[in-house]
Enzyme design. Sequence first.
Site, short mmCIF file in Angstrom:
data_model
loop_
_atom_site.label_atom_id
_atom_site.label_comp_id
_atom_site.label_asym_id
_atom_site.label_seq_id
_atom_site.Cartn_x
_atom_site.Cartn_y
_atom_site.Cartn_z
N THR A 133 0.83 -0.95 0.08
CA THR A 133 0.10 0.44 0.33
C THR A 133 0.90 1.14 -0.06
O THR A 133 0.66 2.22 -0.46
CB THR A 133 -0.82 0.18 1.12
OG1 THR A 133 -0.43 -0.15 2.20
CG2 THR A 133 -1.97 -0.76 1.42
N CYS A 159 1.76 3.02 9.64
CA CYS A 159 1.05 2.90 10.43
C CYS A 159 1.82 2.51 12.27
O CYS A 159 2.99 2.01 12.32
CB CYS A 159 -0.25 1.88 10.55
SG CYS A 159 -1.05 1.48 8.61
N CYS A 218 -3.27 0.31 14.50
CA CYS A 218 -4.42 0.73 13.80
C CYS A 218 -5.37 -0.25 13.62
O CYS A 218 -5.40 -1.46 13.56
CB CYS A 218 -3.62 1.13 12.03
SG CYS A 218 -3.79 1.08 10.82
N CYS A 277 -0.62 6.83 7.76
CA CYS A 277 -2.20 6.64 7.42
C CYS A 277 -2.84 7.56 7.59
O CYS A 277 -2.87 7.80 8.56
CB CYS A 277 -1.88 4.99 8.05
SG CYS A 277 -3.59 4.37 8.41
N ASP A 328 13.76 11.48 51.73
CA ASP A 328 12.64 11.98 52.03
C ASP A 328 12.15 11.39 52.72
O ASP A 328 11.59 9.92 52.80
CB ASP A 328 12.22 11.61 50.54
CG ASP A 328 10.78 12.32 50.51
OD1 ASP A 328 11.15 13.95 50.28
OD2 ASP A 328 9.80 12.04 50.87
#
Length: 494
Positions: free
Chosen positions: A30, A34, A38, A65, A443
């Site tokens: 394609t 992506c 996706c 995409c 602390d």
Amino acid sequence: MYRDRERCVRAVQARDARFDGWFFIAVRTTGIYCRPSCPAVAPKPENMTFHPSAASAQGAGFRACKRCRPDASPGSPEWNVRADAVARAMRLIGEGVVDREGVGGLARRLGYSARQVERQLKAELGAGPLALARAQRAQTARLLIETSALPMGDIAYGAGFASIRTFNDTVQEVFALSPTELRERAARGRSGRPAAVPGVIGLRLPFRRPLTPDNLFGHLAATAVPGVEEWRAGSYRRTLRLPYGHGAVSLAPAPTHIDCRLALTDQRDLTVAIARCRRLLDLDADPVAVDEQLSRDPQLAELVAKAPGRRVPRTVDAAEFAVRAVLGQQVSTAAARTHAARLVRAYGTEVEDPFGGGLTHLFPDMQTLAGLDPEALAMPRSRRGTLTTLIAALAAGEVDLGGGSDWARARRTLGALPGIGPWTVEVVAMRALGDPDAFLASDLGVRKAAAALGLPVSPGALTRRAALWQPWRAYAVQYLWATDDHPINLMPQE
């Protein structure tokens, strides 16, 4: 991770959002890339290739995409965990250093040659600093196109492009849509939503779930400096000092994202403003990895299970935080806010609140604070000396706490200043430098929680016990602090 093909394929087939930003999937058939989550039908494994960055996928000829918007996925947590040259470079690129100073400026900040930086980034990310900065400019451009009414020429300038033509070509290449088509597409998707506020850019900041926002926003609200920060209408708001101007931001937690509204005097600051907001809220963290490690300790497992996904509240300005850390030495949260507010009123820059609230000033920069009169500070003489020495060192660049700083060197130079002890060094490392393994063994709140859990309470013994929590001891501190009902651990109520 992108080199582990089998693991990547499994993540894509499971649409596992935890890996968004860790790697990108490109589909040969394609021509698009992506994020792993996706929602489209997963391609066949033989058609998948994997890339460590969006810039790498773009450089290989793939376009983003339109459905999953991989360019807008959370950033890789590696850049906030690691302290090596590549991680430091990525933090600086995220802050727009390449756009402002070029590759040479990036290299100088890292202490390497431009060729060394190029080689290291290409070896690990498949793209050099210019390509990485280009990918970031494309994402910034998309945000401005979709969320503002600015003319395209102003957007090109604001996103850092050198020309309108380069802007148009890059947007078309990366998103397979022209800038005008992107804006029209976004406008169609906004039907039924509230109208945009003029001059304010609204966007969503993604994060990896889970996220427990209580201590994150509670800490920011409880320690807010009047005039610079405030909690109003369910949002944390503050002013921002930025490279090209100033701005203000409003941040509110939502189940799947952080609602962010930005008002900037110069649109070129959008990229760095977003980067600082993400850093402030620790949004690129990998909470699953953190919580899995901490849960291996039976004493912490119940705390983690009760409220998973705690983040480390950080800062938008490391030098500002260091000053505030010294102001807060051995005093209450309220007293620290009072001291900071006095500095702001005396030396801060006055601004207008774009949100119509109580934001009135920018926190003063170090060069301005370097001229303060120590005798005007209502605190013990020794602490006045510590504060002025720190400010002078920050103003001169002798102590570097910026995104490209070397954490070990910063700790050494900070700890060498008179009056700066282990607690101050570690709290600065945790919240200003962003070291995920910083640990406040001395602390009082940490020791109190440790005693309640049956853990050692002496700093030395507790540090040895905390070796089980590495490299996530800063997150262990958040879980330990959260055992108390102090306001820093509670989501503010109106």
